[in-house]
Design a protein around this motif. Structure first.
Motif, PDB file in Angstrom:
ATOM      1  N   LEU A   1       0.839  -1.201   0.000  1.00 45.33           N
ATOM      2  CA  LEU A   1       0.000   0.000   0.000  1.00 45.33           C
ATOM      3  C   LEU A   1       0.868   1.243   0.000  1.00 45.33           C
ATOM      4  O   LEU A   1       1.705   1.415   0.890  1.00 45.33           O
ATOM      5  N   LYS A   2       0.675   2.105  -0.992  1.00 42.75           N
ATOM      6  CA  LYS A   2       1.357   3.402  -0.962  1.00 42.75           C
ATOM      7  C   LYS A   2       0.393   4.498  -0.524  1.00 42.75           C
ATOM      8  O   LYS A   2      -0.712   4.616  -1.061  1.00 42.75           O
ATOM      9  N   LEU A   3       0.837   5.296   0.445  1.00 43.29           N
ATOM     10  CA  LEU A   3       0.116   6.522   0.805  1.00 43.29           C
ATOM     11  C   LEU A   3       0.838   7.638   0.057  1.00 43.29           C
ATOM     12  O   LEU A   3       1.990   7.975   0.375  1.00 43.29           O
ATOM     13  N   GLY A   4       0.196   8.158  -0.967  1.00 42.27           N
ATOM     14  CA  GLY A   4       0.839   9.147  -1.843  1.00 42.27           C
ATOM     15  C   GLY A   4       1.163  10.443  -1.115  1.00 42.27           C
ATOM     16  O   GLY A   4       0.472  10.830  -0.158  1.00 42.27           O
ATOM     17  N   GLY A   5       2.184  11.108  -1.609  1.00 43.95           N
ATOM     18  CA  GLY A   5       2.589  12.384  -1.014  1.00 43.95           C
ATOM     19  C   GLY A   5       1.477  13.416  -1.056  1.00 43.95           C
ATOM     20  O   GLY A   5       1.335  14.242  -0.150  1.00 43.95           O
ATOM     21  N   SER A   6       0.620  13.339  -2.091  1.00 42.49           N
ATOM     22  CA  SER A   6      -0.453  14.321  -2.217  1.00 42.49           C
ATOM     23  C   SER A   6      -1.592  14.034  -1.231  1.00 42.49           C
ATOM     24  O   SER A   6      -2.431  14.884  -0.963  1.00 42.49           O
ATOM     25  N   HIS A  24       5.353   5.275   1.549  1.00 43.65           N
ATOM     26  CA  HIS A  24       4.710   6.584   1.452  1.00 43.65           C
ATOM     27  C   HIS A  24       5.544   7.544   0.629  1.00 43.65           C
ATOM     28  O   HIS A  24       6.770   7.442   0.550  1.00 43.65           O
ATOM     29  N   GLY A  25       4.850   8.472   0.003  1.00 45.86           N
ATOM     30  CA  GLY A  25       5.499   9.482  -0.819  1.00 45.86           C
ATOM     31  C   GLY A  25       6.064  10.581   0.062  1.00 45.86           C
ATOM     32  O   GLY A  25       6.032  10.495   1.297  1.00 45.86           O
ATOM     33  N   SER A  26       6.569  11.616  -0.571  1.00 44.76           N
ATOM     34  CA  SER A  26       7.195  12.665   0.228  1.00 44.76           C
ATOM     35  C   SER A  26       6.489  14.007   0.071  1.00 44.76           C
ATOM     36  O   SER A  26       6.733  14.929   0.838  1.00 44.76           O
ATOM     37  N   GLY A  27       5.626  14.117  -0.939  1.00 44.40           N
ATOM     38  CA  GLY A  27       4.800  15.310  -1.097  1.00 44.40           C
ATOM     39  C   GLY A  27       5.574  16.598  -0.917  1.00 44.40           C
ATOM     40  O   GLY A  27       6.649  16.773  -1.482  1.00 44.40           O
ATOM     41  N   SER A  28       5.039  17.497  -0.090  1.00 44.54           N
ATOM     42  CA  SER A  28       5.664  18.819   0.036  1.00 44.54           C
ATOM     43  C   SER A  28       6.913  18.778   0.918  1.00 44.54           C
ATOM     44  O   SER A  28       7.540  19.797   1.152  1.00 44.54           O
ATOM     45  N   GLY A  45       9.766  16.145   0.519  1.00 44.37           N
ATOM     46  CA  GLY A  45      10.939  15.841  -0.310  1.00 44.37           C
ATOM     47  C   GLY A  45      10.997  16.567  -1.637  1.00 44.37           C
ATOM     48  O   GLY A  45      12.063  16.989  -2.075  1.00 44.37           O
ATOM     49  N   HIS A  46       9.840  16.731  -2.291  1.00 47.45           N
ATOM     50  CA  HIS A  46       9.874  17.257  -3.664  1.00 47.45           C
ATOM     51  C   HIS A  46      10.442  18.671  -3.743  1.00 47.45           C
ATOM     52  O   HIS A  46      11.107  19.020  -4.710  1.00 47.45           O
ATOM     53  N   ILE A  47      10.179  19.478  -2.712  1.00 42.15           N
ATOM     54  CA  ILE A  47      10.644  20.867  -2.777  1.00 42.15           C
ATOM     55  C   ILE A  47      12.171  20.928  -2.672  1.00 42.15           C
ATOM     56  O   ILE A  47      12.840  21.517  -3.527  1.00 42.15           O
ATOM     57  N   SER A  60      11.570   6.656  -6.158  1.00 44.32           N
ATOM     58  CA  SER A  60      10.174   6.833  -5.751  1.00 44.32           C
ATOM     59  C   SER A  60       9.698   5.563  -5.043  1.00 44.32           C
ATOM     60  O   SER A  60      10.303   4.495  -5.172  1.00 44.32           O
ATOM     61  N   THR A  61       8.592   5.687  -4.355  1.00 40.29           N
ATOM     62  CA  THR A  61       7.983   4.520  -3.709  1.00 40.29           C
ATOM     63  C   THR A  61       7.635   3.462  -4.754  1.00 40.29           C
ATOM     64  O   THR A  61       7.788   2.261  -4.497  1.00 40.29           O
ATOM     65  N   GLU A  62       7.180   3.893  -5.927  1.00 40.38           N
ATOM     66  CA  GLU A  62       6.819   2.925  -6.980  1.00 40.38           C
ATOM     67  C   GLU A  62       8.030   2.102  -7.409  1.00 40.38           C
ATOM     68  O   GLU A  62       7.919   0.906  -7.660  1.00 40.38           O
ATOM     69  N   VAL A  68       9.245  15.617  -9.300  1.00 41.42           N
ATOM     70  CA  VAL A  68      10.613  15.201  -9.650  1.00 41.42           C
ATOM     71  C   VAL A  68      10.701  13.723 -10.026  1.00 41.42           C
ATOM     72  O   VAL A  68      11.657  13.297 -10.640  1.00 41.42           O
ATOM     73  N   THR A  69       9.721  12.932  -9.622  1.00 38.67           N
ATOM     74  CA  THR A  69       9.753  11.518  -9.998  1.00 38.67           C
ATOM     75  C   THR A  69       8.836  11.225 -11.176  1.00 38.67           C
ATOM     76  O   THR A  69       8.504  10.078 -11.447  1.00 38.67           O
ATOM     77  N   GLY A  70       8.411  12.239 -11.907  1.00 39.86           N
ATOM     78  CA  GLY A  70       7.732  11.996 -13.183  1.00 39.86           C
ATOM     79  C   GLY A  70       6.215  12.007 -13.144  1.00 39.86           C
ATOM     80  O   GLY A  70       5.574  11.783 -14.162  1.00 39.86           O
ATOM     81  N   ALA A  84       4.703   8.376 -14.927  1.00 32.06           N
ATOM     82  CA  ALA A  84       5.769   7.472 -14.481  1.00 32.06           C
ATOM     83  C   ALA A  84       5.210   6.402 -13.541  1.00 32.06           C
ATOM     84  O   ALA A  84       5.556   5.219 -13.640  1.00 32.06           O
ATOM     85  N   LYS A  85       4.302   6.805 -12.655  1.00 32.76           N
ATOM     86  CA  LYS A  85       3.731   5.855 -11.697  1.00 32.76           C
ATOM     87  C   LYS A  85       2.907   4.795 -12.411  1.00 32.76           C
ATOM     88  O   LYS A  85       3.020   3.593 -12.151  1.00 32.76           O
ATOM     89  N   VAL A  86       2.058   5.260 -13.330  1.00 29.08           N
ATOM     90  CA  VAL A  86       1.178   4.324 -14.042  1.00 29.08           C
ATOM     91  C   VAL A  86       2.005   3.399 -14.933  1.00 29.08           C
ATOM     92  O   VAL A  86       1.756   2.192 -14.993  1.00 29.08           O
TER      93      VAL A  86
HETATM   94  C1  IPE Z   1       9.517  11.059  -4.033  1.00 31.96           C
HETATM   95  O1  IPE Z   1       8.897   9.897  -3.689  1.00 31.96           O
HETATM   96  C2  IPE Z   1      10.817  11.132  -3.261  1.00 31.96           C
HETATM   97  C3  IPE Z   1      11.451  12.464  -3.226  1.00 31.96           C
HETATM   98  C4  IPE Z   1      11.103  13.515  -3.895  1.00 31.96           C
HETATM   99  C5  IPE Z   1      12.571  12.577  -2.336  1.00 31.96           C
HETATM  100  P1  IPE Z   1       7.477   9.458  -4.283  1.00 31.96           P
HETATM  101  O2  IPE Z   1       7.495   9.650  -5.765  1.00 31.96           O
HETATM  102  O3  IPE Z   1       7.241   8.102  -3.767  1.00 31.96           O
HETATM  103  O4  IPE Z   1       6.519  10.502  -3.589  1.00 31.96           O
HETATM  104  P2  IPE Z   1       5.176  11.272  -3.998  1.00 31.96           P
HETATM  105  O5  IPE Z   1       4.021  10.380  -3.756  1.00 31.96           O
HETATM  106  O6  IPE Z   1       5.301  11.667  -5.442  1.00 31.96           O
HETATM  107  O7  IPE Z   1       5.171  12.446  -3.068  1.00 31.96           O
END
Ligand code: IPE
Length: 270
Positions: free
Chosen positions: A7-12, A52-56, A58-60, A157-159, A220-222, A226-228
């Protein structure tokens, strides 16, 4: 029959992407309780890996230092420090919320063991993760920085982590919970004509890929494409594995998706 679910909890979903380093504590709390409920209902039949993603968080920092592009300037290694710190802070919040809800979660810091080559994930250490999974614990991974053999550093990325883990652990299902109802044929926030795609398989993949290629992303991860694409290639390579992309903002969705009742919402990829 025992099931293994990623299970991924997305950054958004768990952060407010419009504001730096801003978590969504209420959403996180609710999600943690849904996960706890599902684990209770599933009993020994449900084994779970959370990402889990990093949302606001890691991405910044990662876009400021262009970390995904590698060692491109005098600040690039400071970028490693900043991004690792930012994603680590969010991971602490996620961990504390899961633990408070009673989920037996243990974190695995991807930076410590992931190795990439030109952004491709070549290695991720899994020994301890597999051991704790056998004992009913819930491993937690997250999008992070990696040391990259070609370009110094990169982002995983988590994916990508799920892709790597899936080839070894062979989950039955991969669930990606975000802030959208599923995969759209465009950016639903800016394009009212964008429609939800209920199923993605080899019959409509080319069409979906083309539509998503035009969708706006600042990730930054596309972004969504990219996820799909990662999930499409993975499920294609490993039938009967399925991936479901759905909204975790709708209360109850994560719980029912974990318990296998998710076929009536989101986008199913297989
Ligand atoms: C992004 O991870 C990691 C960094 C930017 C450091 P993910 O791709 O898994 O995160 P979300 O869901 O897009 O935030």
């Amino acid at each position: 029959m025992s099931e293994l679910v990623f299970l991924k909890l997305g950054g958004s979903l768990i952060t407010d992407k419009s504001s730096p380093n801003t978590p969504r504590p209420d959403a996180l709390k609710r999600l943690a309780l849904e996960i706890k409920n599902a684990l209770e209902a599933g009993g020994d039949d449900l084994r779970l890996v959370i990402g889990h993603g990093s949302g606001s968080f890691g991405h910044i920092a990662a876009s400021k230092h262009k970390t995904a592009q590698g060692d491109i300037g005098p600040e690039s290694w400071q970028g490693v420090v900043d991004v690792v710190a930012a994603v680590g802070r969010l991971n602490r919040l996620v961990m504390d919320t899961l633990l408070e809800a009673g989920v037996p979660a243990v974190p695995f810091q991807p930076f410590a063991s992931a190795r990439t080559r030109k952004e491709q994930l070549m290695y991720f250490e899994t020994y301890s993760l597999k051991e704790v999974l056998k004992h009913g614990l819930v491993p937690v991974v997250y999008g992070d920085v990696s040391i990259d053999a070609v370009q110094g550093m990169s982002i995983v990325s988590t994916e990508k982590l799920f892709d790597n883990l899936a080839r070894e652990l062979i989950p039955d299902r991969i669930l990606l919970a975000g802030d959208l109802d599923g995969v759209y044929t465009g950016n639903p926030k800016t394009n009212p004509a964008a429609g939800l795609v209920e199923d993605i398989d080899h019959t409509n993949w080319a069409e979906v890929e083309m539509a998503l290629g035009g969708a706006l992303t600042v990730d930054v991860t596309g972004g969504m494409l990219a996820k799909v694409r990662d999930m499409y290639h993975l499920t294609l390579a490993m039938p009967p594995m399925q991936a479901l992309i759905f909204s975790g903002l709708e209360p109850g969705n994560v719980e029912s998706a974990l318990l296998g009742q998710g076929a009536n919402f989101g986008t199913l990829i297989n």
